[in-house]
Scaffold this active site. Structure first.
Site, PDB file in Angstrom:
ATOM      1  N   LYS A  54     -24.917  45.571  10.863  1.00 50.47           N
ATOM      2  CA  LYS A  54     -24.582  44.536  11.856  1.00 50.47           C
ATOM      3  C   LYS A  54     -25.147  43.192  11.417  1.00 50.47           C
ATOM      4  O   LYS A  54     -24.456  42.167  11.478  1.00 50.47           O
ATOM      5  CB  LYS A  54     -25.126  44.927  13.239  1.00 50.47           C
ATOM      6  CG  LYS A  54     -24.315  46.030  13.906  1.00 50.47           C
ATOM      7  CD  LYS A  54     -25.007  46.618  15.135  1.00 50.47           C
ATOM      8  CE  LYS A  54     -24.211  47.808  15.663  1.00 50.47           C
ATOM      9  NZ  LYS A  54     -24.931  48.596  16.680  1.00 50.47           N
ATOM     10  N   GLN A  98     -30.071  48.362  20.224  1.00 50.36           N
ATOM     11  CA  GLN A  98     -29.492  49.572  19.634  1.00 50.36           C
ATOM     12  C   GLN A  98     -29.938  50.819  20.414  1.00 50.36           C
ATOM     13  O   GLN A  98     -31.121  50.998  20.701  1.00 50.36           O
ATOM     14  CB  GLN A  98     -29.926  49.689  18.156  1.00 50.36           C
ATOM     15  CG  GLN A  98     -29.293  50.827  17.386  1.00 50.36           C
ATOM     16  CD  GLN A  98     -27.786  50.670  17.167  1.00 50.36           C
ATOM     17  OE1 GLN A  98     -27.262  49.571  17.141  1.00 50.36           O
ATOM     18  NE2 GLN A  98     -27.095  51.772  17.025  1.00 50.36           N
ATOM     19  N   ASP A 121     -22.384  44.078  23.914  1.00 48.53           N
ATOM     20  CA  ASP A 121     -22.064  45.510  23.942  1.00 48.53           C
ATOM     21  C   ASP A 121     -21.148  45.851  25.122  1.00 48.53           C
ATOM     22  O   ASP A 121     -20.522  46.913  25.136  1.00 48.53           O
ATOM     23  CB  ASP A 121     -23.352  46.322  24.131  1.00 48.53           C
ATOM     24  CG  ASP A 121     -23.817  47.009  22.873  1.00 48.53           C
ATOM     25  OD1 ASP A 121     -22.975  47.357  22.031  1.00 48.53           O
ATOM     26  OD2 ASP A 121     -25.038  47.213  22.747  1.00 48.53           O
TER      27      ASP A 121
HETATM   28  N1  GUN Z   1     -25.598  53.301  19.456  1.00 46.39           N
HETATM   29  C1  GUN Z   1     -24.438  53.893  19.045  1.00 46.39           C
HETATM   30  N2  GUN Z   1     -23.385  53.077  19.289  1.00 46.39           N
HETATM   31  C2  GUN Z   1     -23.882  51.963  19.857  1.00 46.39           C
HETATM   32  C3  GUN Z   1     -23.287  50.763  20.316  1.00 46.39           C
HETATM   33  O1  GUN Z   1     -22.062  50.553  20.275  1.00 46.39           O
HETATM   34  N3  GUN Z   1     -24.147  49.845  20.853  1.00 46.39           N
HETATM   35  C4  GUN Z   1     -25.491  50.055  20.925  1.00 46.39           C
HETATM   36  N4  GUN Z   1     -26.252  49.102  21.482  1.00 46.39           N
HETATM   37  N5  GUN Z   1     -26.072  51.162  20.510  1.00 46.39           N
HETATM   38  C5  GUN Z   1     -25.265  52.101  19.971  1.00 46.39           C
END
Ligand code: GUN
Length: 294
Positions: A54, A98, A121
């Site tokens: 990311k 995350q 998100d």
């Molecule tokens: N963990 C797995 N997928 C995601 C996501 O799309 N966003 C976040 N914040 N954590 C994750």
């Protein structure tokens, strides 16, 4: 029949290139550099890879990227204080914490503390609710990426029977809500669903988001259906090496489906591309600038 393979990697590259052009234009015309902060608590290996990807993609798109790594013993109060600082930072337009978080940190409380305007998100209840009733909202990245691939493949989704296998807050529920917004007839199936194979066989669009390696077999799939595999599972092969597989048995499914996303190279790359697109959307909304199309 052999299914068309939906190339999420190539599609994501076009989305990321478009986001890059939008970022250049925002910098040139408005002096605005969108900024994304990603918070990682602990050392989960998969999360570390996602967070690194990311950060790299954000910088490559010309945006400000801030990565905050906290150790696995971080308290909830400490995480909340980081979120509060990022909420107040005008150079940060998107905040992603995350998941999963360590057990001592209440996930819901952390998600609830993120400014909904910076919730790239789309997990905050304000955004969940706004999306559900048709108001402008931040939309979760993985379901958004799936919708983009489906529309690219099928055009108008109205009237299709869509079955979503999995009811998580991150994928299953928002996926179903977005499909409903696209006028699909939507079924959410899960671990208590009776005759899951039969339910899946009714799907023109089948979304697999259960987190169980290769659970969905070829004979669960209607001939010609479009299959989107959200699963990313690491399994150990007979030779002791590991490989990534989806929630769908790809080798069987590709003989029946009309189109299918591979794992890896399907949904995964689209999730990051949509995160970048959401960050641009959030930055424009916060600055009162007309937002570009996603
Ligand atoms: N963990 C797995 N997928 C995601 C996501 O799309 N966003 C976040 N914040 N954590 C994750």
């Amino acid at each position: 029949m052999t299914a068309d393979i939906i190339d999420g990697k190539a599609f994501a590259a076009t989305v990321r290139a478009r986001v890059g052009r939008q970022v250049s234009a925002l910098k040139a015309s408005n002096g605005l550099t969108p900024g994304l902060a990603v918070v990682l608590v602990g050392e989960d290996p998969a999360s570390q890879v996602y967070v690194r990807n990311k950060g790299t993609s954000t910088s490559e798109a010309g945006m400000k990227s801030e990565e905050i790594r906290l150790d696995a013993t971080t308290t909830q109060a400490e995480v909340l204080s980081v979120v509060a600082r990022l909420n107040a930072d005008p150079s940060i337009h998107g905040i992603l914490v995350q998941l999963p978080l360590p057990a001592q940190v209440d996930e819901m409380a952390v998600l609830d503390a993120i400014d909904p305007a910076k919730d790239v998100d789309g997990f905050h209840v304000i955004n969940t609710g706004r999306q559900a009733v048709g108001l402008p909202a931040m939309v979760p990245c993985t379901p958004l990426g799936c919708i983009m691939m489906l529309k690219d493949k099928l055009g108008d989704l109205s009237g299709f029977n869509a079955v979503v296998v999995g009811r998580s807050n991150i994928v299953g529920k928002p996926m179903a809500s977005l499909l409903l917004t696209e006028n699909c007839t939507v079924t959410i199936a899960h671990s208590r669903t009776k005759d899951l194979p039969g339910v899946c066989r009714g799907a023109d669009i089948l979304i697999a988001a259960v987190g169980r390696p290769e659970m969905i077999r070829g004979d669960w799939i209607k001939s010609g259906a479009t299959v989107i595999d959200v699963g990313i599972n690491r399994i150990v092969k007979d030779d002791g090496k590991t490989k990534l597989v989806g929630d769908v048995c790809f080798e069987e499914a590709k003989e029946v489906a009309g189109a299918i996303t591979p794992v890896p190279g399907g949904v995964g790359p689209m999730t990051i591309a949509c995160l970048l697109a959401n960050t641009v959307t959030a930055a424009c909304r916060q600055a009162g600038i007309e937002e570009p199309d996603v």
